[in-house]
Motif scaffolding. Structure first.
Motif, mmCIF file in Angstrom:
data_model
loop_
_atom_site.group_PDB
_atom_site.id
_atom_site.type_symbol
_atom_site.label_atom_id
_atom_site.label_comp_id
_atom_site.label_asym_id
_atom_site.label_seq_id
_atom_site.Cartn_x
_atom_site.Cartn_y
_atom_site.Cartn_z
ATOM 1 N N VAL A 215 0.846 -1.200 0.000
ATOM 2 C CA VAL A 215 0.000 0.000 0.000
ATOM 3 C C VAL A 215 0.878 1.245 0.000
ATOM 4 O O VAL A 215 1.942 1.280 0.616
ATOM 5 C CB VAL A 215 -0.958 0.018 1.209
ATOM 6 C CG1 VAL A 215 -1.917 -1.162 1.155
ATOM 7 C CG2 VAL A 215 -0.192 0.015 2.525
ATOM 8 N N ASP A 216 0.434 2.263 -0.738
ATOM 9 C CA ASP A 216 1.186 3.514 -0.825
ATOM 10 C C ASP A 216 0.220 4.638 -1.170
ATOM 11 O O ASP A 216 -0.980 4.391 -1.384
ATOM 12 C CB ASP A 216 2.285 3.391 -1.889
ATOM 13 C CG ASP A 216 3.480 4.301 -1.601
ATOM 14 O OD1 ASP A 216 3.368 5.168 -0.712
ATOM 15 O OD2 ASP A 216 4.516 4.143 -2.275
ATOM 16 N N ASP A 217 0.727 5.877 -1.252
ATOM 17 C CA ASP A 217 -0.160 6.999 -1.540
ATOM 18 C C ASP A 217 -0.402 7.174 -3.033
ATOM 19 O O ASP A 217 -1.497 7.532 -3.449
ATOM 20 C CB ASP A 217 0.378 8.300 -0.937
ATOM 21 C CG ASP A 217 1.699 8.711 -1.554
ATOM 22 O OD1 ASP A 217 2.611 7.872 -1.609
ATOM 23 O OD2 ASP A 217 1.836 9.876 -1.975
ATOM 24 N N GLU A 218 0.621 6.893 -3.887
ATOM 25 C CA GLU A 218 0.397 7.073 -5.314
ATOM 26 C C GLU A 218 1.376 6.256 -6.145
ATOM 27 O O GLU A 218 2.429 5.833 -5.663
ATOM 28 C CB GLU A 218 0.479 8.545 -5.716
ATOM 29 C CG GLU A 218 1.868 9.138 -5.794
ATOM 30 C CD GLU A 218 1.860 10.576 -6.322
ATOM 31 O OE1 GLU A 218 2.272 10.768 -7.474
ATOM 32 O OE2 GLU A 218 1.457 11.482 -5.573
ATOM 33 N N ILE A 219 0.995 6.026 -7.387
ATOM 34 C CA ILE A 219 1.875 5.418 -8.383
ATOM 35 C C ILE A 219 2.022 6.420 -9.511
ATOM 36 O O ILE A 219 1.034 6.889 -10.071
ATOM 37 C CB ILE A 219 1.299 4.106 -8.946
ATOM 38 C CG1 ILE A 219 1.178 3.048 -7.858
ATOM 39 C CG2 ILE A 219 2.170 3.592 -10.089
ATOM 40 C CD1 ILE A 219 0.476 1.776 -8.327
ATOM 41 N N SER A 220 3.271 6.736 -9.854
ATOM 42 C CA SER A 220 3.525 7.641 -10.968
ATOM 43 C C SER A 220 4.094 6.846 -12.142
ATOM 44 O O SER A 220 3.368 6.368 -12.991
ATOM 45 C CB SER A 220 4.483 8.758 -10.532
ATOM 46 O OG SER A 220 4.668 9.687 -11.571
ATOM 47 N N THR A 221 5.402 6.644 -12.169
ATOM 48 C CA THR A 221 5.995 5.851 -13.250
ATOM 49 C C THR A 221 6.050 4.367 -12.909
ATOM 50 O O THR A 221 6.388 3.546 -13.765
ATOM 51 C CB THR A 221 7.428 6.328 -13.551
ATOM 52 O OG1 THR A 221 8.232 6.128 -12.388
ATOM 53 C CG2 THR A 221 7.437 7.798 -13.941
ATOM 54 N N ALA A 222 5.746 4.013 -11.657
ATOM 55 C CA ALA A 222 5.715 2.624 -11.157
ATOM 56 C C ALA A 222 7.111 2.029 -10.984
ATOM 57 O O ALA A 222 7.243 0.821 -10.775
ATOM 58 C CB ALA A 222 4.872 1.727 -12.062
ATOM 59 N N GLY A 223 8.158 2.848 -11.035
ATOM 60 C CA GLY A 223 9.507 2.333 -10.833
ATOM 61 C C GLY A 223 9.720 1.781 -9.433
ATOM 62 O O GLY A 223 10.224 0.657 -9.258
ATOM 63 N N SER A 224 9.328 2.542 -8.419
ATOM 64 C CA SER A 224 9.457 2.082 -7.028
ATOM 65 C C SER A 224 8.570 0.873 -6.766
ATOM 66 O O SER A 224 8.928 -0.017 -5.984
ATOM 67 C CB SER A 224 9.099 3.215 -6.066
ATOM 68 O OG SER A 224 9.974 4.310 -6.212
ATOM 69 N N LEU A 225 7.415 0.845 -7.425
ATOM 70 C CA LEU A 225 6.494 -0.279 -7.244
ATOM 71 C C LEU A 225 7.122 -1.569 -7.737
ATOM 72 O O LEU A 225 7.022 -2.619 -7.075
ATOM 73 C CB LEU A 225 5.191 0.001 -7.995
ATOM 74 C CG LEU A 225 4.171 -1.142 -8.009
ATOM 75 C CD1 LEU A 225 3.698 -1.450 -6.601
ATOM 76 C CD2 LEU A 225 2.992 -0.789 -8.909
ATOM 77 N N VAL A 226 7.763 -1.530 -8.900
ATOM 78 C CA VAL A 226 8.422 -2.723 -9.448
ATOM 79 C C VAL A 226 9.466 -3.245 -8.464
ATOM 80 O O VAL A 226 9.540 -4.455 -8.200
ATOM 81 C CB VAL A 226 9.069 -2.402 -10.811
ATOM 82 C CG1 VAL A 226 9.938 -3.569 -11.284
ATOM 83 C CG2 VAL A 226 8.012 -2.092 -11.852
ATOM 84 N N GLU A 227 10.261 -2.330 -7.894
ATOM 85 C CA GLU A 227 11.274 -2.735 -6.919
ATOM 86 C C GLU A 227 10.635 -3.418 -5.709
ATOM 87 O O GLU A 227 11.116 -4.456 -5.239
ATOM 88 C CB GLU A 227 12.069 -1.514 -6.446
ATOM 89 C CG GLU A 227 13.010 -0.923 -7.473
ATOM 90 C CD GLU A 227 13.745 0.282 -6.915
ATOM 91 O OE1 GLU A 227 13.464 0.658 -5.752
ATOM 92 O OE2 GLU A 227 14.585 0.845 -7.634
ATOM 93 N N ALA A 228 9.552 -2.830 -5.195
ATOM 94 C CA ALA A 228 8.910 -3.374 -4.000
ATOM 95 C C ALA A 228 8.308 -4.749 -4.265
ATOM 96 O O ALA A 228 8.456 -5.671 -3.452
ATOM 97 C CB ALA A 228 7.827 -2.413 -3.518
#
Length: 312
Positions: A215-228
C-alpha cells in the motif's frame, strides 16, 4: 452546489449522484493564446459552493482553472467556496531539500487561498505537513477504509496476509490498513545509492509464503512499485496485491504494471484513469470509487457535522 473543473468531471458527477443533486453548470474555454476563461451558467449568490478539481495532468491547466473557478464564484457572491482537491499533486514539494528551489506545495496553497477559497477538502496528501500550509480549514480524507474493504473483498483470508509498506515513510499508512484487516505488518528498509537511485536493503517482517498487500499513496511511473514487488517475491511472498490512493500512471507505468509479478494493482478515482490505460494492463489495473466518501464529507461540511466521524 457542486461544480467541476475539467480534470475529473466523472468523479464530480458520481459525487452529485450520491448527494442527489445535479452537477452545477459552468463553462471553461481556452483561447488561441492559451488564456482561459471560466463562466458559471447559474446564480451562485449566497450558495455553499464546492468546486471539484484534481491537480492532475496537465497540472498547470488544472491549477489555473481551479483558481479561476474560485475567483469567479467569489465574484458571483457565493456564500462559501470549498476547493475539493482529490489529488494535490504538489504535495511532494513540501520542504527545501536542495539549494535555490521553491516549496511548491506551499506556493500552490497560497494561490488557492489568495483566489478566495474558504476551506479545502482533499485526500491522502503525499506529505501530511502540507495541511499546515493552509490558513483556512482543511479536511484531509483518507482512502484507508476504501482500500481495506476492497482487499477484504478481493482476498477472503486477508487477515492471514501481510500489509507491506514500500518504505519507512509509508509505515503509518500501512499500519492503519493492517489494523483494519487485522493482519500482519512489514516494511522495506531502503538505502540511497545515488541522487536518483534507491535500493531495498532489508525487509522488516515476515512475508514468507503469505499474501502481501503493498500500500502507498500514489503510483507515478511505477519504478518504485516494481522494486517493492520484486523484493517481496524474492523474500518468499506467495502473491502480491497493490493498492494505492492516487493512480497517476505516467510514462512507462502501464507497461511496467502489465509485466509486474502481481495479481492486481488498484487505485482510487481521485485521478481520472482512461479506459485505454486499464485495458493496457491486461486486466491487472482496477479503479476503486471514493465518490461516496467525498459525498458524505461534502454533506457533513454543508450541514456543519463532523467529518472525522466518517473514519470511526
Amino acid at each position: 452546489m457542486v461544480f467541476s473543473g475539467q480534470s475529473n468531471t466523472a468523479l464530480a458527477e458520481k459525487i452529485c449522484q450520491h448527494l442527489n443533486i445535479p452537477l452545477g453548470r459552468s463553462e471553461t474555454q481556452k483561447f488561441t493564446n492559451d488564456n482561459m476563461i471560466v463562466q458559471y451558467s447559474e446564480s451562485l449568490r449566497e450558495g455553499d459552493v464546492f468546486i471539484v478539481q484534481s491537480l492532475s495532468t496537465p497540472v498547470s491547466d488544472a491549477i489555473m482553472e481551479l483558481l479561476l473557478m474560485i475567483d469567479a464564484a467569489k465574484s458571483a457572491s457565493a456564500g462559501r467556496v470549498t476547493a475539493v482537491i482529490p489529488y494535490y499533486s504538489y504535495a511532494r514539494s513540501d520542504k527545501k531539500d536542495a539549494p535555490r528551489i521553491s516549496i511548491a506545495g506551499r506556493l500552490v496553497a497560497d494561490l488557492i487561498q489568495a483566489a478566495g477559497a474558504d476551506r479545502v477538502l482533499t485526500m491522502t496528501l503525499h506529505s501530511p505537513q502540507v495541511h499546515g500550509f493552509f490558513k483556512v480549514p482543511v479536511d484531509h480524507l483518507s482512502s484507508d477504509v476504501v482500500i481495506a474493504d476492497h482487499l477484504r473483498a478481493r482476498v477472503p483470508d486477508a487477515d492471514q496476509g501481510v500489509v507491506l509498506a514500500p518504505d519507512a515513510g509509508s509505515i503509518k499508512r500501512a499500519a492503519a490498513i493492517s489494523h483494519r484487516l487485522n493482519c500482519g505488518l512489514a516494511f522495506i528498509d531502503k538505502q540511497r545509492v545515488s541522487d536518483t537511485a534507491v535500493d531495498p536493503r532489508a525487509l522488516i517482517g515476515d512475508v514468507q509464503g503469505k499474501r502481501v498487500f503493498i500500500v502507498d499513496d500514489e503510483i507515478s511511473t511505477a519504478g518504485s512499485l516494481v522494486e517493492a514487488v520484486n523484493f517481496a517475491k524474492r523474500m518468499g511472498a506467495l502473491e502480491v496485491y497493490v493498492a494505492v490512493t492516487h493512480g497517476v500512471y505516467t510514462g512507462p507505468a502501464v507497461q511496467r504494471i502489465r509485466e509486474l509479478d502481481a495479481v492486481e494493482v488498484a487505485s482510487t478515482n481521485t485521478v481520472l484513469v482512461p479506459q485505454e490505460k486499464v485495458d493496457g494492463t491486461d486486466g491487472k489495473l482496477s479503479v476503486l470509487d471514493v465518490a461516496p466518501l467525498f459525498a458524505r464529507a461534502i454533506s457533513n461540511i454543508h450541514t456543519g457535522e463532523s467529518v472525522s466521524t466518517l473514519f470511526e
